[in-house]
Every structure is written in C-alpha cells, then in structure tokens.
Write a protein that holds these residues in place. Sequence first.
Motif, PDB file in Angstrom:
ATOM      1  N   GLU A   1      -9.537   6.265  16.822  1.00 29.34           N
ATOM      2  CA  GLU A   1      -8.321   6.918  17.293  1.00 29.34           C
ATOM      3  C   GLU A   1      -7.206   6.595  16.299  1.00 29.34           C
ATOM      4  O   GLU A   1      -6.708   5.469  16.252  1.00 29.34           O
ATOM      5  CB  GLU A   1      -7.958   6.410  18.697  1.00 29.34           C
ATOM      6  N   ILE A   2      -6.848   7.558  15.483  1.00 32.23           N
ATOM      7  CA  ILE A   2      -5.796   7.379  14.487  1.00 32.23           C
ATOM      8  C   ILE A   2      -4.494   7.885  15.093  1.00 32.23           C
ATOM      9  O   ILE A   2      -4.371   9.063  15.418  1.00 32.23           O
ATOM     10  CB  ILE A   2      -6.145   8.100  13.175  1.00 32.23           C
ATOM     11  N   THR A   3      -3.552   6.951  15.248  1.00 30.57           N
ATOM     12  CA  THR A   3      -2.318   7.283  15.965  1.00 30.57           C
ATOM     13  C   THR A   3      -1.095   7.381  15.062  1.00 30.57           C
ATOM     14  O   THR A   3      -0.094   7.961  15.458  1.00 30.57           O
ATOM     15  CB  THR A   3      -2.034   6.244  17.061  1.00 30.57           C
ATOM     16  N   ASP A   4      -1.172   6.816  13.863  1.00 33.90           N
ATOM     17  CA  ASP A   4      -0.010   6.873  12.980  1.00 33.90           C
ATOM     18  C   ASP A   4      -0.475   6.724  11.538  1.00 33.90           C
ATOM     19  O   ASP A   4      -1.408   5.972  11.252  1.00 33.90           O
ATOM     20  CB  ASP A   4       0.984   5.760  13.328  1.00 33.90           C
ATOM     21  N   THR A   5       0.191   7.439  10.653  1.00 32.02           N
ATOM     22  CA  THR A   5      -0.124   7.361   9.225  1.00 32.02           C
ATOM     23  C   THR A   5       1.169   7.418   8.432  1.00 32.02           C
ATOM     24  O   THR A   5       2.166   7.962   8.902  1.00 32.02           O
ATOM     25  CB  THR A   5      -1.029   8.532   8.789  1.00 32.02           C
ATOM     26  N   LYS A   6       1.123   6.837   7.231  1.00 30.37           N
ATOM     27  CA  LYS A   6       2.319   6.848   6.385  1.00 30.37           C
ATOM     28  C   LYS A   6       1.912   6.640   4.935  1.00 30.37           C
ATOM     29  O   LYS A   6       1.042   5.818   4.635  1.00 30.37           O
ATOM     30  CB  LYS A   6       3.255   5.729   6.829  1.00 30.37           C
ATOM     31  N   ILE A   7       2.552   7.380   4.043  1.00 32.81           N
ATOM     32  CA  ILE A   7       2.365   7.154   2.610  1.00 32.81           C
ATOM     33  C   ILE A   7       3.252   5.979   2.202  1.00 32.81           C
ATOM     34  O   ILE A   7       4.451   5.975   2.471  1.00 32.81           O
ATOM     35  CB  ILE A   7       2.734   8.393   1.777  1.00 32.81           C
ATOM     36  N   VAL A   8       2.640   4.990   1.554  1.00 31.53           N
ATOM     37  CA  VAL A   8       3.383   3.842   1.045  1.00 31.53           C
ATOM     38  C   VAL A   8       3.814   4.112  -0.394  1.00 31.53           C
ATOM     39  O   VAL A   8       4.965   3.892  -0.766  1.00 31.53           O
ATOM     40  CB  VAL A   8       2.534   2.546   1.122  1.00 31.53           C
TER      41      VAL A   8
ATOM     42  N   VAL B   1      -1.766   4.218   1.428  1.00 35.68           N
ATOM     43  CA  VAL B   1      -1.336   4.720   2.730  1.00 35.68           C
ATOM     44  C   VAL B   1      -1.539   3.647   3.796  1.00 35.68           C
ATOM     45  O   VAL B   1      -2.365   2.745   3.635  1.00 35.68           O
ATOM     46  CB  VAL B   1      -2.108   6.004   3.139  1.00 35.68           C
ATOM     47  N   GLU B   2      -0.773   3.770   4.858  1.00 40.88           N
ATOM     48  CA  GLU B   2      -0.971   2.939   6.040  1.00 40.88           C
ATOM     49  C   GLU B   2      -1.509   3.830   7.145  1.00 40.88           C
ATOM     50  O   GLU B   2      -0.990   4.930   7.371  1.00 40.88           O
ATOM     51  CB  GLU B   2       0.336   2.297   6.494  1.00 40.88           C
ATOM     52  N   ILE B   3      -2.551   3.350   7.801  1.00 40.83           N
ATOM     53  CA  ILE B   3      -3.173   4.103   8.879  1.00 40.83           C
ATOM     54  C   ILE B   3      -3.338   3.165  10.073  1.00 40.83           C
ATOM     55  O   ILE B   3      -3.905   2.081   9.928  1.00 40.83           O
ATOM     56  CB  ILE B   3      -4.557   4.649   8.446  1.00 40.83           C
ATOM     57  N   VAL B   4      -2.835   3.580  11.223  1.00 43.44           N
ATOM     58  CA  VAL B   4      -3.051   2.823  12.449  1.00 43.44           C
ATOM     59  C   VAL B   4      -4.270   3.429  13.127  1.00 43.44           C
ATOM     60  O   VAL B   4      -4.246   4.571  13.582  1.00 43.44           O
ATOM     61  CB  VAL B   4      -1.819   2.856  13.382  1.00 43.44           C
ATOM     62  N   SER B   5      -5.356   2.646  13.131  1.00 39.38           N
ATOM     63  CA  SER B   5      -6.627   3.103  13.667  1.00 39.38           C
ATOM     64  C   SER B   5      -7.074   2.142  14.761  1.00 39.38           C
ATOM     65  O   SER B   5      -7.190   0.937  14.517  1.00 39.38           O
ATOM     66  CB  SER B   5      -7.658   3.144  12.536  1.00 39.38           C
ATOM     67  N   ASP B   6      -7.305   2.686  15.959  1.00 40.87           N
ATOM     68  CA  ASP B   6      -7.677   1.872  17.118  1.00 40.87           C
ATOM     69  C   ASP B   6      -6.706   0.717  17.313  1.00 40.87           C
ATOM     70  O   ASP B   6      -7.096  -0.406  17.630  1.00 40.87           O
ATOM     71  CB  ASP B   6      -9.117   1.356  16.984  1.00 40.87           C
ATOM     72  N   GLY B   7      -5.419   0.991  17.091  1.00 42.94           N
ATOM     73  CA  GLY B   7      -4.374  -0.001  17.312  1.00 42.94           C
ATOM     74  C   GLY B   7      -4.180  -0.999  16.184  1.00 42.94           C
ATOM     75  O   GLY B   7      -3.303  -1.851  16.264  1.00 42.94           O
ATOM     76  N   LYS B   8      -4.952  -0.911  15.126  1.00 39.11           N
ATOM     77  CA  LYS B   8      -4.850  -1.856  14.005  1.00 39.11           C
ATOM     78  C   LYS B   8      -4.291  -1.157  12.778  1.00 39.11           C
ATOM     79  O   LYS B   8      -4.718  -0.064  12.431  1.00 39.11           O
ATOM     80  CB  LYS B   8      -6.219  -2.442  13.673  1.00 39.11           C
TER      81      LYS B   8
END
Length: 128
Positions: A77-84, A98-105
């Motif tokens: 479950e990918i809930t947030d993404t961002k280009i660093v 990139v930063e990816i929030v996957s399964d809350g991590k």
Amino acid sequence: MFRIRKIIASITLMLIILTGCSSEASLTNEEKVTGVVNNYLEALESKDISAMVKYTDDLRFPDKEEQKKQYKNIEEEITDTKIVEVKQVSEIEFKATVEIVSDGKLNELTFPIQKQEEDWKIIVGQDF
C-alpha cells in the motif's frame, strides 16, 4: 481605430498560442525526466499498472505482458511519494532519488533513468 485593436488582439492571441505550443519542445532533459518520475510516482500511488509499465524498463521482465501480470500482484500500500533529487549523470542518464511510504514505512530509493530511443525510462529491477 477598432480595426487596429482587432489586429493587435489577433496578433497577441497568435503569439500566446505559439508560445504555448513551443514550450513543450523547449523542456530541458531534466524537466522531462522529472515529469516521467512524477508520472511514475502518481501511478504507484494510484496502482495504475499501465502507466507503471509505460514509464519503466523493468529488467526482470523483458515481456511487457508478463510485467503487467506481475505488477497486478503487488500488495504493498503506497500512500505517499516525493522526489528528493534528480541529478544528471550523462547526456542519456539521470538518477532520481525518491521517498516512498509503503505499508506505513518510509523508504528512500534511487533509480537510474535512461533515454531509450525518444523516451526516458526509469530502470527498475536491477541489483544494487
């Protein structure tokens, strides 16, 4: 007087249209790559399999149909993404962090992006 205003308005409108049309062609490679990365991250969040396949060259799957089939099985479950950062490596290669929030991590990943024919592709499935 009215006719001159009409001519000036027409010329102004024409210049605006021409400027808008040429801005796509004048994008820098970095802007194009950033757009591809943004589109890929949006596809990850929305689980848009077709877009994920479109923007990547997944080295694990030379066959695009197999790639689509495997991507449908992704359960994360990918809930947030961002280009660093997007950094140019050579004329035909960039690296995107990139930063990816996957399964809350929160995960920070770096992907190579390469020019393949006329398109930029995010290279995934490689070993680090």
